[in-house]
Design an enzyme around this catalytic site. Sequence first.
Site, short mmCIF file in Angstrom:
data_model
loop_
_atom_site.label_atom_id
_atom_site.label_comp_id
_atom_site.label_asym_id
_atom_site.label_seq_id
_atom_site.Cartn_x
_atom_site.Cartn_y
_atom_site.Cartn_z
N HIS A 83 -10.32 -7.97 7.21
CA HIS A 83 -11.34 -7.08 6.65
C HIS A 83 -10.91 -6.52 5.30
CE1 HIS A 83 -14.41 -3.99 6.38
NE2 HIS A 83 -14.98 -4.50 7.46
N HIS A 170 -1.73 5.89 -3.92
CA HIS A 170 -0.56 6.32 -3.15
C HIS A 170 0.34 5.09 -2.97
CE1 HIS A 170 1.81 7.53 0.36
NE2 HIS A 170 1.48 8.78 0.09
N THR A 172 2.13 3.85 -0.67
CA THR A 172 2.04 3.09 0.59
C THR A 172 0.68 3.20 1.25
OG1 THR A 172 2.94 4.97 1.84
CG2 THR A 172 4.50 3.29 1.08
N GLY A 174 -2.31 3.77 -0.28
CA GLY A 174 -3.42 3.31 -1.11
C GLY A 174 -4.38 4.41 -1.48
#
Length: 307
Positions: A83, A170, A172, A174
Amino acid sequence: MAMQLIECVPNFSEGRRQEVIGEIVNCFRDKRGVYLFDHRADEDHNRLVVSLVGAPVPICDALIEAAKAAEKHIDMNKHQGGHPRIGAVDVVPFTPIKGISMDECIELAHAFGERYYKETGIPVYFYEDAAKRPERKRLEVIRKGQYETLKEEAKTKPERRPDVGEACLHPTAGATVIGARKFLVAFNVNLDTTDVAIAKKIAAAVRASSGGFCCVKGIGLALEERGITQVSMNLVDYEKNSLYRVLETIRMEARRWGVSVIETEVYGMIPVNAILESAAYYLQIADFKPEQVLELKLLDIMSEKAE
């Protein structure tokens, strides 16, 4: 003041590690003013979809708690799944149900986006009715290129910078897309073929962006664990294009390739009228009305007496 009720369907980029799924979902359990209606994780999508109903403030409080759990465990640099996604908490939509207008849900989305970034450090994009830029109304525009592309372009391209936060994602977790919208029906159609190219061609035939049905978004995916493929869709306005109409078009397109529909899936909650409309179509019921459903009629009567 009248009681306010909203629906919220946060999507998290984790569908495989049961301990992480459990920690995220537990953030919504036994919270006053928050009702956990449903949660479903998919290994192929590598995604968790949670369906909530409740008052705005307690739902927002629980979302912050869940976002911190997701940030702790999900590293988007390692995440793989079918996805599209840009963040550990990928999308947070607010939908008005009772005692609250769409305009108020837009205000809620904007205020929550500011709070969310302040408390988690995860930047925010606004979409659908809460979009602050016309092109960002469409979620797929924000997600273009997914996390891998956006983490680079957010630094260098002004048009890809978050609405809330610095010009970067961010490291890690996102980014998260927050918005206000109508009820959305997450509707998947599974096909008896391993050829994902066929699923992608069928998805292109039904989605609005490729000239298909208005208010339908869709992609073709391989469900490798099951050895089948899927047309995964969001019907963003089921009143304009019903489930049965989209499904029958997929059946028709699939026959070109000698492919059949195995089954369909509904992710999360669905308005009763969306189901009844398709039931009436397939049963060929003339002039069918929702008031003919016994349980719905009883609910109306009980509601009138309670008032």
